[in-house]
Scaffold this motif. Structure first.
Motif: not given
Lengths: 532, 532
Positions: B76-77, B14-17, B7-12, B33-36
């Motif tokens: 974390g993911k 822009p969304a965490i890829p 849930d705490t990941y989801a609250a970030v 590759r995944l982050l700006s």
């Protein structure tokens, strides 16, 4: 052992005089009557003068050592403060140092030629190390304690070993090997303890610098009772390797070693001589803090806008549990009176902080094995338990045999008390985060425990009128006990001493603060000194 | 708890890829590759550049915190290194600091606006404090740990909490609440432990500065395994109040808290920020040693007649019990090669000193209650014992339930070993009383224990040819176990790290010595860095 001790007295030349059969209560006047004027002159010189004369060759170590052997032997006969004298070792060492000075034209070290007395349980190679237990008599130290090795390197002469009580945990000094040590100012009183042999010896000027050990007052109590300076350094500044005691390896309550001296300079040179040798390179539990010498490195106290040193002192006259006897309260008031009004000194009240709880914690942690090691060492010979051993072990209501986790839980309580006490200290007159030092009666501050770095200061000659307050109602059983001890004539001639307490590891600051206070109060020389 | 974490990941925002389904063994290339590019640029800046940009307003704390929340969430993911993110707290704090800078035109403190990650068992007010025990889930910290309060005062932002193993006593990181944390360089490997969440997070640059704790390697192991700097300060320099663990109040083995960082400057600013606030005024067991900043106070190393800094390094490549794997031996040889020949660096051999005995002592003293508190906290929920908990508690042949006196006797043995080890250190090339610092493989020096002040340094990229010596005969069972673990391809991409060890309380000197060595070896930037 008493025979051995007497044999060592007999080996001193010239012979130690025998005291007269009929002795006054106060025996501090006897050395002047019984010893030569040269011995008196040497043994009553301030430590710093002796060191200066020894370093320049104005006095030989042989002369100084001989003088202190004489006077120490007499002190031993008067107060039973010695376990033995070491005339042959000491004079051989003195001769070596005298030859060294002649040959090298410079002293061996900062303590060149100075006789230092040593509490018995500090190990000396090839000598008995019984720590006051009959069953340990005959144990011989395999080596010198580390602190002695360092003092030796600085040029010290070891010439006398001093008494300690059974179990090392009395504020008096008696054991079943050597008997009772008494106070030279009033032989009906105790010299304090556990370093009571040192206290009595220094009180009689049979030593100008000695080594004691302290947990709950064992340097401070005998220094206070004999009107000399005693310093309890912060733990982990001076090396403890080579001392004999029970419960070796226990960590909940940490004992320290430290000096007693007839002058504040003696305290300083002792600390500096050891710390300058970086003892942490040999005993890794020590903290590598250099000795900060205010004379060479500038003041450790705050400086005001006017460039002058400032000192804020918290005064704790009464711990709220046991009220000090009237002379002690008068002593504190007298000192405060002399300091108040000085623009560089601020005096604030230091309210007591739950000292009954502090005592409950420490008296529980003293013997978490239920006193088994102490009792074992006593019972091994069948010697009787002395009254104060019973007090702290058998009759101690806070003591029981604990499991390892029980000790942990109590250690947590201890640490919480320490943190709370620190917060209390910080909170007093918070503009400057608490007083720099705090002064109080020995008993009062003692109960606070774990405040380290202490100096006793003799305050006034005793025997003056100090009546107890009319209609005083004791607060509790301990207070009643202490209250009923006091009679106007019981403590005739006993020195009154106060102590100064600083934060942990601020040892040098406490000493400088004391110097500053004594200077402001015009009390540079101990008032007892003039009477000797 | 895993749901809460998700849930705490989801609250970030822009969304965490989400990472792709099929992952390579080495996931350290995925953030790029995944982050700006902005997130990458911020999170890969050296800590000192970030602090400078934050202090001047070139970067807002909001931007930096958002970037680290993103990258930490991805870490974390990828590795399961987090127990939770704190986006709302962290962004509110960041906004406060941004407003503060706008208003006051100066930063709040030395850490102004910097996100800092924190191992879970360091208490945060109103948040879960389970220390890796299932039965402790739901315990809530009543207050922030003292160290967090001090970092807060210096301007820190707390945004992520990291995983730790069951019982906090593994050199891996898994528990029955959050599962297994893996190494980002090779997800078949462990990130080390017990501060393994911090290790994996910093390895992936989801944090540039984090807080771990250490007894027998719990900062050093995860720093080493993830190619970042880890620093184990000397005990009693940083405050421990407010941490959750079993055996609180035990004193035979002292845990410490300390930083991990992607840059050595991060280590320094962390230490200085805390020590400069005089934590000993709040936690009285701490030693009042100011932080000695070599940049402002001059070098802490020796200076030669030529005025240049000199360093003597003792090299301990093998502890004589377990031989390090070939890449580690090559790592040591490589560094020594780069340093040798420099006229300001002297390299001496540091022979091992009875490390098997050191392990016997420390593994006996870890759980003198027979592991009862650990087992109690585990059994309270019925969660299974994990393999390394069994290793250190149930299968530990040196462990048993001890009485208080048995602990004392073993503490004496410990202190004797420490004194002997100190003498050993002093004796190596004695003209200068031992090397100033000693370097070695983690395992080797680890066994020596009680040498404090440690820094891990990444040495070489891994995966190069490191064949095992032909016909090597293991010395003992532990050595055979370790030997058989090694295959050329097992440790693909795993960082190789060394550690530098100094005497107790010489923390600042160890850091300066490391800076000096990296400079001489031309290794200022971690070789791993270039690959990210």
């Amino acid at each position: 052992m008493q025979d051995h001790r007497d044999d060592t007295y007999a080996a001193v030349q010239p012979a130690i005089p025998d005291p007269p059969k009929a002795l006054p209560l106060n025996v501090t006047g006897l050395p002047k009557r019984l010893l030569s004027s040269e011995v008196i002159s040497i043994t009553q010189s301030p430590t710093e003068s002796l060191l200066s004369s020894l370093a320049t060759g104005k006095l030989t170590s042989t002369a100084v050592t001989t003088a202190f052997l004489q006077r120490a032997g007499l002190a031993g006969k008067l107060t039973n403060c010695l376990t033995e004298l070491l005339p042959s070792r000491a004079l051989a060492r003195a001769k070596y140092l005298d030859d060294y000075l002649t040959q090298h034209k410079k002293p061996l070290g900062a303590l060149h030629g100075l006789p230092i007395s040593v509490k018995e349980h500090v190990g000396m190679k090839d000598l008995d190390l019984n720590a006051g237990f009959v069953s340990w008599v005959g144990r011989v130290a395999p080596d010198d304690a580390l602190i002695l090795k360092l003092l030796w390197k600085a040029g010290a002469v070891f010439y006398a070993r001093t008494t300690e009580p059974q179990a090392l945990m009395h504020l008096e000094t008696s054991n079943n090997i050597y008997g009772v040590t008494v106070n030279p100012f009033n032989t009906a009183l105790t010299p304090g303890g556990s370093s009571g042999g040192e206290g009595a010896l220094l009180g009689l000027r049979g030593s100008c610098l000695g080594i004691g050990t302290d947990i709950w007052g064992s340097i401070r109590s005998p220094a206070a009772n004999n009107g000399v300076f005693g310093f309890r350094p912060t733990s982990f500044r001076l090396p403890m390797a080579g001392l004999a005691a029970t419960m070796y390896g226990s960590e909940h309550i940490v004992a320290v070693i430290g000096p007693l001296s007839t002058s504040l300079e003696g305290i300083k040179v002792f600390m500096k001589s050891i710390v300058d040798q970086q003892p942490w390179l040999y005993e890794p539990s020590l903290v590598p803090l250099a000795w900060r010498d205010s004379s060479s490195q500038g003041t450790l106290l705050r400086k005001g806008a006017d460039g002058k040193r400032k000192l804020r002192i918290g005064v704790l006259a009464d711990d709220g549990v046991v009220r000090p006897h009237p002379p002690i309260l008068r002593g504190i008031a007298t000192l405060v009176e002399k300091l108040r009004g000085n623009p560089d000194i601020e005096i604030v009240e230091f309210p007591p902080y739950n000292h009954a709880e502090a005592w409950r914690i420490i008296s529980s942690l003293y013997f978490p094995d239920g006193g088994a090691e102490e009792a074992g060492a006593i019972d091994a010979s069948g010697e009787p338990f002395l009254p104060l051993t019973n007090f702290i072990i058998k009759d101690n209501p806070n003591m029981k045999e604990m499991s390892v986790p029980e000790v942990w839980r109590l250690t947590e309580v201890r640490d919480k008390y320490k943190s709370d006490f620190t917060r209390h200290w910080n909170s007093i007159n918070t503009t400057l985060a608490g007083p720099e030092v705090a002064g109080g009666s020995l008993l009062a501050v003692e109960a606070a425990e774990q405040r380290e770095g202490m100096v006793d200061v003799i305050l006034t000659p005793t025997g003056e009128a100090d009546k107890v307050e009319e209609g005083y109602k004791p607060r509790n059983e301990q207070d009643r006990y202490n209250y009923e001890l006091y009679k106007l004539d019981t403590y005739t001639d006993a020195p009154i001493s106060l102590q100064l307490v600083g934060r942990r590891y601020e040892d040098e600051k406490v000493i400088e603060a004391l110097e500053f206070m004594l200077d402001v109060a015009g009390m540079g020389l101990s008032p007892v000194e003039a009477k000797l």
